[in-house]
Scaffold this active site. Structure first.
Site, PDB file in Angstrom:
ATOM      1  N   TYR A   1     -58.043  29.184 -60.141  1.00 13.84           N
ATOM      2  CA  TYR A   1     -59.358  29.831 -60.088  1.00 13.84           C
ATOM      3  C   TYR A   1     -59.657  30.539 -61.406  1.00 13.84           C
ATOM      4  CZ  TYR A   1     -58.859  29.477 -54.964  1.00 13.84           C
ATOM      5  OH  TYR A   1     -58.669  29.052 -53.678  1.00 13.84           O
TER       6      TYR A   1
ATOM      7  N   GLY B   1     -62.308  25.033 -47.360  1.00 11.64           N
ATOM      8  CA  GLY B   1     -62.284  26.492 -47.316  1.00 11.64           C
ATOM      9  C   GLY B   1     -62.649  27.057 -48.676  1.00 11.64           C
ATOM     10  N   GLU B   2     -62.112  28.225 -48.994  1.00 12.28           N
ATOM     11  CA  GLU B   2     -62.323  28.874 -50.291  1.00 12.28           C
ATOM     12  C   GLU B   2     -63.785  29.275 -50.515  1.00 12.28           C
ATOM     13  OE1 GLU B   2     -60.544  26.549 -53.462  1.00 12.28           O
ATOM     14  OE2 GLU B   2     -58.984  25.814 -52.122  1.00 12.28           O
ATOM     15  N   GLY B   3     -64.603  29.231 -49.475  1.00  9.53           N
ATOM     16  CA  GLY B   3     -66.021  29.540 -49.609  1.00  9.53           C
ATOM     17  C   GLY B   3     -66.879  28.367 -50.009  1.00  9.53           C
TER      18      GLY B   3
END
Length: 338
Positions: free
Chosen positions: A98, A305-307
């Site tokens: 990230y 996931g992860e937004g």
């Protein structure tokens, strides 16, 4: 903003005096929408989204300019039970990814014009295995809730929360089963890709956790403490902070929905400021959304996931807001029929 609580009792107190939607802004946005150069209702759900957003922002002609994506990372003791297709060290490795800009969430944030923050929650100290003991102490849960609360940018005008934590679909399944009822098998899915005997083992872990903590499961925050993870608690804290600050939220997938469901169980109005960005391919997500009364905007078969699914939905909401605020009225355009 520093969290205004130092105990679970203090966190509960937050929900006793929640602000309401700005009724005047809703009225103004609704009135404006009725006069725009289009047939009434022609933009479908976009019209409802824009009016909903206007009400929470408190502006009948709003803008969406500063979306924030807040990612939370935590490690789980249950990961040692083989509930994921990936080893626990992947959490740390993905956080580095990230920060280097190499993940899907980075690309989607760039396209959506969203800022992105990453909060690491004691990655060197996993929660405890919830089949043996509660995942967190009360102090640990409060700290995670506060970390989520304090990660929210007060200048943002939209919030998406995401997560990274090997084993967290197992924790999310346990939370959902505890809050909504049903068996472990009904709420436990493939997560990172487990199948066959590995999925059976994952389901057993959820069932064991539910059995061990059965006496605590009538209290939503005890559910979160006993079965959750630091990143799941942080997501709940961030969503709560947004509710208090009247910042609209787009919910992501199954893990995010499980975090939000804890707040919904405390008081259903805790999620009035939130919409569901998408329904994920994690099997129990549609049922979880139905239990908290949210209709998803998208169904793209996503399960990262992860937004990520919620971030894709940002530009749908932005499009809705742009039409409400940017279109001409019939009178302004000199068009007959308004």
């Amino acid at each position: 903003m520093k969290a205004p609580f130092t105990s679970l009792a203090g966190f509960r107190a937050v929900f006793e005096t929640l602000p309401q939607v700005d009724a005047e802004a809703v009225e103004a946005a609704t009135a404006r929408n009725e006069t725009l150069t289009k047939p009434k209702g022609a933009l479908g759900r976009l019209e409802d989204l824009a009016i909903w957003y206007a009400g929470w922002i408190g502006d009948g002609r709003p803008a969406l300019e500063r979306p924030q994506v807040a990612i939370f990372a935590g490690n789980h003791g249950i990961a040692a039970r083989g509930v994921s297709a990936f080893p626990p060290e992947v959490t740390v490795q993905m956080v580095a990814n990230y920060r280097a800009g190499g993940a899907a969430v980075n690309q989607l944030c760039r396209v959506a014009g969203a800022s992105m923050t990453v909060t690491e929650l004691e990655l060197d100290r996993p929660t405890l295995d919830f089949t043996v003991s509660p995942a967190m102490t009360e102090d640990e849960l409060v700290a995670a809730l506060a970390a989520g609360w304090e990660a929210v940018d007060d200048e943002s005008d939209l919030l998406v929360v995401g997560e990274m934590g090997i084993g967290n679909t197992t924790a999310a399944a346990a939370i959902a089963a505890a809050l909504f009822g049903g068996t472990a098998a009904e709420w436990t899915g493939r997560g990172s890709g487990v199948a066959g005997s590995a999925l059976e083992a994952k389901t057993r872990v959820v069932a064991e956790g539910l059995e061990l903590h059965a006496d605590a499961l009538s209290d939503p925050l005890e559910v979160l403490r006993c079965l959750g993870g630091r990143e799941i608690a942080a997501m709940a804290g961030a969503i709560a902070r947004a509710r208090v600050g009247r910042t609209p939220v787009i919910l992501d997938g199954f893990i995010c929905t499980s975090a939000a469901a804890v707040l919904h169980a405390l008081t259903p109005s805790a999620l009035d400021h939130a919409i569901a960005g998408h329904v994920s391919a994690e099997g129990a997500h549609p049922a979880a959304l139905a239990r908290i009364g949210k209709e998803p905007l998208l169904d793209l078969g996503m399960r990262l996931g992860e937004g990520t699914g919620a971030i894709v939905a940002i530009n749908i909401l932005r499009s809705a807001v742009a039409c409400l605020s940017g279109m001409a009225t019939f009178a302004e355009a000199g068009v007959s029929g308004g």
